[in-house]
Design a protein around this motif. Structure first.
Motif, PDB file in Angstrom:
ATOM      1  N   UNK A 183      -2.272   6.512   4.236  1.00 30.08           N
ATOM      2  CA  UNK A 183      -3.057   7.600   4.817  1.00 30.08           C
ATOM      3  C   UNK A 183      -2.203   8.260   5.901  1.00 30.08           C
ATOM      4  N   UNK A 184      -2.577   9.455   6.336  1.00 31.29           N
ATOM      5  CA  UNK A 184      -1.825  10.080   7.440  1.00 31.29           C
ATOM      6  C   UNK A 184      -1.805   9.219   8.697  1.00 31.29           C
ATOM      7  N   UNK A 185      -2.902   8.507   8.948  1.00 37.10           N
ATOM      8  CA  UNK A 185      -2.934   7.620  10.113  1.00 37.10           C
ATOM      9  C   UNK A 185      -1.935   6.478   9.963  1.00 37.10           C
ATOM     10  N   UNK A 186      -1.845   5.918   8.769  1.00 38.55           N
ATOM     11  CA  UNK A 186      -0.882   4.837   8.532  1.00 38.55           C
ATOM     12  C   UNK A 186       0.551   5.348   8.646  1.00 38.55           C
ATOM     13  N   UNK A 187       0.797   6.543   8.157  1.00 39.45           N
ATOM     14  CA  UNK A 187       2.128   7.120   8.271  1.00 39.45           C
ATOM     15  C   UNK A 187       2.495   7.343   9.734  1.00 39.45           C
ATOM     16  N   UNK A 188       1.538   7.829  10.517  1.00 43.20           N
ATOM     17  CA  UNK A 188       1.785   8.036  11.945  1.00 43.20           C
ATOM     18  C   UNK A 188       2.046   6.705  12.645  1.00 43.20           C
ATOM     19  N   UNK A 189       1.271   5.683  12.289  1.00 45.02           N
ATOM     20  CA  UNK A 189       1.472   4.357  12.896  1.00 45.02           C
ATOM     21  C   UNK A 189       2.835   3.793  12.505  1.00 45.02           C
ATOM     22  N   UNK A 223       0.848  -1.188   0.000  1.00 46.89           N
ATOM     23  CA  UNK A 223       0.000   0.000   0.000  1.00 46.89           C
ATOM     24  C   UNK A 223       0.891   1.249   0.000  1.00 46.89           C
ATOM     25  N   UNK A 224       1.446   1.627  -1.173  1.00 46.60           N
ATOM     26  CA  UNK A 224       2.392   2.748  -1.187  1.00 46.60           C
ATOM     27  C   UNK A 224       1.746   4.101  -0.888  1.00 46.60           C
ATOM     28  N   UNK A 225       0.428   4.233  -1.043  1.00 45.37           N
ATOM     29  CA  UNK A 225      -0.265   5.492  -0.779  1.00 45.37           C
ATOM     30  C   UNK A 225      -0.882   5.456   0.609  1.00 45.37           C
TER      31      UNK A 225
END
Length: 61
Positions: A31-37, A27-29
């Motif tokens: 979400x901000x939540x995934x980036x934070x996690x 999932x290269x795109x």
């Protein structure tokens, strides 16, 4: 499916390390939540590895 693997990482640190290496390719795109996690996971890994290294070094003193 990716969310299921995310849940599994909470119980298995070795799996978590493998998953966070593979996950960006799935999932290269993010979400901000995934980036934070991902950032939190990386910080936890770093702290755990640092702690292990400190413990290992203390054995030699």
């Amino acid at each position: 499916m990716a969310s299921m693997f995310d849940l599994m990482t909470d119980a298995n640190p070795e799996f978590a390390e493998m998953w966070w290496v593979v996950h960006p390719n799935i999932n290269p795109n993010r979400t901000p939540e995934e980036q934070a996690e991902l950032k939190r996971q990386t910080e936890r890994q770093t702290e755990r590895r640092s702690s292990e290294l400190r413990d290992d070094l203390d054995l030699w003193v």
